[in-house]
Design a protein around this motif. Structure first.
Motif, short mmCIF file in Angstrom:
data_model
loop_
_atom_site.label_atom_id
_atom_site.label_comp_id
_atom_site.label_asym_id
_atom_site.label_seq_id
_atom_site.Cartn_x
_atom_site.Cartn_y
_atom_site.Cartn_z
N ASP A 116 -62.70 -5.86 46.55
CA ASP A 116 -62.56 -7.31 46.42
C ASP A 116 -63.88 -7.91 46.86
N ALA A 117 -64.67 -8.32 45.88
CA ALA A 117 -66.03 -8.76 46.17
C ALA A 117 -66.09 -10.14 46.82
N ASP A 118 -64.96 -10.75 47.07
CA ASP A 118 -64.97 -11.99 47.87
C ASP A 118 -65.27 -11.66 49.32
N PHE A 134 -64.75 -16.15 26.49
CA PHE A 134 -64.91 -15.39 27.72
C PHE A 134 -64.04 -16.06 28.76
N ASN A 135 -64.12 -15.61 30.00
CA ASN A 135 -63.21 -16.05 31.06
C ASN A 135 -62.82 -17.53 30.90
N PRO A 136 -61.54 -17.85 30.63
CA PRO A 136 -61.14 -19.23 30.31
C PRO A 136 -61.48 -20.24 31.39
N SER A 187 -63.88 -2.76 40.73
CA SER A 187 -63.35 -4.09 40.48
C SER A 187 -62.10 -4.31 41.32
N ARG A 188 -61.56 -5.53 41.23
CA ARG A 188 -60.38 -5.89 42.01
C ARG A 188 -59.18 -5.05 41.56
N THR A 189 -59.08 -4.87 40.21
CA THR A 189 -57.96 -4.07 39.69
C THR A 189 -58.52 -2.71 39.25
N LYS A 190 -58.33 -1.70 40.10
CA LYS A 190 -58.97 -0.40 39.85
C LYS A 190 -58.43 0.26 38.57
N GLU A 191 -57.16 -0.06 38.21
CA GLU A 191 -56.57 0.56 37.01
C GLU A 191 -57.43 0.29 35.78
N LYS A 192 -58.01 -0.92 35.71
CA LYS A 192 -58.86 -1.24 34.53
C LYS A 192 -60.09 -0.34 34.51
N CYS A 193 -60.64 -0.08 35.70
CA CYS A 193 -61.84 0.79 35.79
C CYS A 193 -61.47 2.21 35.37
P1 NDP Z 1 -63.54 -11.50 32.88
O1 NDP Z 1 -62.63 -12.49 33.51
O2 NDP Z 1 -63.18 -10.83 31.61
O3 NDP Z 1 -63.86 -10.34 33.94
C1 NDP Z 1 -64.14 -10.60 35.28
C2 NDP Z 1 -63.99 -9.30 36.04
O4 NDP Z 1 -64.35 -9.53 37.41
C3 NDP Z 1 -62.55 -8.76 36.04
O5 NDP Z 1 -62.59 -7.37 35.93
C4 NDP Z 1 -62.04 -9.18 37.41
O6 NDP Z 1 -61.06 -8.36 37.95
C5 NDP Z 1 -63.30 -9.03 38.24
N1 NDP Z 1 -63.20 -9.81 39.47
C6 NDP Z 1 -62.84 -11.11 39.61
N2 NDP Z 1 -62.82 -11.44 40.91
C7 NDP Z 1 -63.19 -10.33 41.58
C8 NDP Z 1 -63.34 -10.03 42.95
N3 NDP Z 1 -63.11 -10.94 43.89
N4 NDP Z 1 -63.73 -8.79 43.30
C9 NDP Z 1 -63.94 -7.83 42.36
N5 NDP Z 1 -63.82 -8.06 41.05
C10 NDP Z 1 -63.43 -9.29 40.66
O7 NDP Z 1 -64.96 -12.23 32.76
P2 NDP Z 1 -66.11 -11.96 31.67
O8 NDP Z 1 -66.31 -10.50 31.54
O9 NDP Z 1 -65.84 -12.79 30.48
O10 NDP Z 1 -67.38 -12.60 32.42
C11 NDP Z 1 -68.08 -11.87 33.42
C12 NDP Z 1 -69.30 -12.69 33.87
O11 NDP Z 1 -70.17 -12.90 32.79
C13 NDP Z 1 -68.94 -14.09 34.40
O12 NDP Z 1 -69.74 -14.33 35.54
C14 NDP Z 1 -69.36 -15.01 33.28
O13 NDP Z 1 -69.71 -16.29 33.75
C15 NDP Z 1 -70.58 -14.26 32.77
N6 NDP Z 1 -70.97 -14.64 31.39
C16 NDP Z 1 -72.30 -14.86 31.15
C17 NDP Z 1 -72.71 -15.20 29.88
C18 NDP Z 1 -74.18 -15.35 29.59
O14 NDP Z 1 -74.55 -15.41 28.41
N7 NDP Z 1 -75.07 -15.39 30.56
C19 NDP Z 1 -71.77 -15.39 28.77
C20 NDP Z 1 -70.40 -15.01 29.10
C21 NDP Z 1 -70.03 -14.69 30.38
P3 NDP Z 1 -59.50 -8.50 37.59
O15 NDP Z 1 -59.33 -7.65 36.40
O16 NDP Z 1 -58.77 -8.01 38.78
O17 NDP Z 1 -59.24 -9.97 37.32
#
Ligand code: NDP
Length: 422
Positions: free
Chosen positions: A61-63, A202-204, A34-40
């Motif tokens: 960074d998956a962008d 989930f993600n706001p 993930s972007r923030t490795k500490e969480k992993c």
């Molecule tokens: P969170 O915001 O909790 O987690 C997102 C994660 O992705 C974080 O660890 C974040 O890293 C990482 N991330 C963000 N940008 C990048 C990047 N550029 N490169 C690498 N890692 C990145 O989201 P949720 O866990 O709540 O949601 C995850 C997915 O699940 C979303 O796509 C959401 O839409 C989907 N979802 C689907 C549902 C369904 O029923 N189908 C219901 C709920 C969610 P960092 O910690 O650095 O921010």
């Protein structure tokens, strides 16, 4: 024996990863990146000694496609589960194509910057041609179909709960209960209470964008769009009770309209309490839901990202949330010339989820199906070249896995149906 690369380490990922670790026979090796490795690293430490699955971690960074390609080349996974954000869907699919690795996700593509002109031209053309204005749609990912076919790899789209389990419920209803399905009402009820005046489950950013947009439904071969929250109803949910619910646009309507032959109407309803709606309207009215950057004290900020920083982290809701979710679908149609109605649903208890994986039921109901989608692909039960939504495969092994891995479902053959008013 298989290797899964998981991108993202948020609320949904944390559940999916813990479920993979409960199933070490299939998921022998995982890499959390993930972007923030500490969480992993923190999750890896938490799981140490509780699982036979070997866990590695990485920063990505998956962008940036090149970063994902380099990680895939280094880790050599059999498949990649994308539980980052919908913004990264296309870069990750590009990386899978470049390296010949199967792809699984839970949400369809939407751009992070909706002011991007290149995206906007295509988006506006789509709004006009298809008749719905949601910022997300499947066209971007369906466009990879031929390239995935030629590469001989599988992309499984939307393996969360909705989309995901609701789509598999639709395939299951068609296979076992109907000759033809005429209507599908997808009902998403969260009867949980976290005690905060306002928080998202989930993600706001993703959640608020979805809920503040126009509603829409599919009827007689076309989209009908509504104002946000224009269509309201009430439903008495098994094990939860009576709740207000509102019609929203939702991504599985688009794929089910294509994949369930003869369907005449598909609607999606989600429950909201009045406090949530009042807060959201106020934040929208003052511009806090905007995705367009503004200048503030010499710094550029995106209002919705600033709001995200103020709101409780969805992952922190787990220990506080009590109550249950009930998500499912009511189908009407015909079998052997007779009209019938059935309701397939799952009930999930927030506190039980917390006991098991330390997260609330919204992350649980998405993370478990994300693991199951990966399981289907890695075990070859759902594997063919191309890009597919979950309802395009045999639903039976997935339905069995739901019962086995924590999301048991019920078929009710005499359900209450939905009445709407505006
Ligand atoms: P969170 O915001 O909790 O987690 C997102 C994660 O992705 C974080 O660890 C974040 O890293 C990482 N991330 C963000 N940008 C990048 C990047 N550029 N490169 C690498 N890692 C990145 O989201 P949720 O866990 O709540 O949601 C995850 C997915 O699940 C979303 O796509 C959401 O839409 C989907 N979802 C689907 C549902 C369904 O029923 N189908 C219901 C709920 C969610 P960092 O910690 O650095 O921010």
């Amino acid at each position: 024996m298989s290797r899964l690369l998981i991108i993202g380490c948020g609320g949904v990922a944390s559940v999916a990863i813990q479920k993979c670790c409960q199933n070490s026979e299939v998921f022998t090796d995982i890499c959390i990146a993930s972007r923030t490795k500490e969480k992993c690293d923190a999750l890896k430490d938490k799981l140490a000694g509780t699982t036979k699955t070997r866990i590695e971690t990485a920063r990505v960074d998956a962008d940036h496609v090149e970063e994902v390609i380099a990680l895939i080349k280094d880790y050599k996974p059999d498949a990649l589960l994308n539980v980052a954000l919908p913004y990264q869907d296309l870069t990750i699919m590009d990386a899978c194509l470049a390296t010949g690795v199967d792809y699984i996700d839970t949400a369809n593509f939407e751009p992070e910057n909706t002011d991007d002109q290149e995206w906007r031209v295509i988006y506006e053309k789509r709004c006009e041609e298809l008749g719905f204005t949601a910022l997300f749609d499947y066209s971007w990912q369906w466009d990879y179909k031929e390239r995935f076919e030629n590469a001989g790899i599988t992309a499984l789209l939307g393996s969360g709960f909705d989309p995901g389990v609701t789509s598999v419920f639709s395939a299951y209803a068609l296979k076992h209960y109907f000759d033809e399905i005429h209507t599908i009402d997808i009902l998403d009820c969260n009867g949980g209470d976290h005690g905060y005046p306002f928080a998202t489950n989930f993600n706001p950013e993703i959640n608020l964008r979805e809920v503040s947009s126009n509603g829409s439904y599919w009827e007689d071969g076309r989209w009908i769009e509504t104002e946000p929250m224009e269509i309201k109803s009430k439903y008495n949910f098994p094990e939860v009770g009576e709740k207000d619910m509102y019609l929203l646009h939702h991504e599985e309507i688009e794929s089910l309209a294509k994949n369930i032959p003869g369907v005449k109407r598909i609607r999606f309803f989600m429950t909201f309490g009045q406090s949530y709606l009042t807060h959201m309207k106020c934040l929208e009215n003052v511009g806090m839901l905007s995705t367009s950057p503004i200048e503030f004290n010499g710094q550029e900020i995106v209002p919705i990202q600033f709001l995200k920083a103020l709101l409780p982290d969805p992952a922190s809701l787990g220990p506080r949330t009590k109550g249950k979710t009930n998500i499912g679908c009511i189908f009407t149609g015909v079998k052997d010339g007779k009209e019938k109605t059935i309701y397939i649903y799952n009930v999930c208890d927030h506190e039980e989820c917390y006991k098991e994986v330390e997260s609330q039921a919204i992350s649980y109901t998405t993370g478990v199906p994300a693991m199951i989608g990966s399981l289907m692909v890695l075990t070859g039960q759902w594997k063919k070249p191309g890009v597919f939504n979950v309802e395009e495969f045999d639903p039976d092994p997935y339905m069995e896995a739901l019962n086995k891995w924590g999301l048991p479902w019920v078929v009710c053959e005499d359900p209450e149906t939905v009445t709407v008013w505006r």
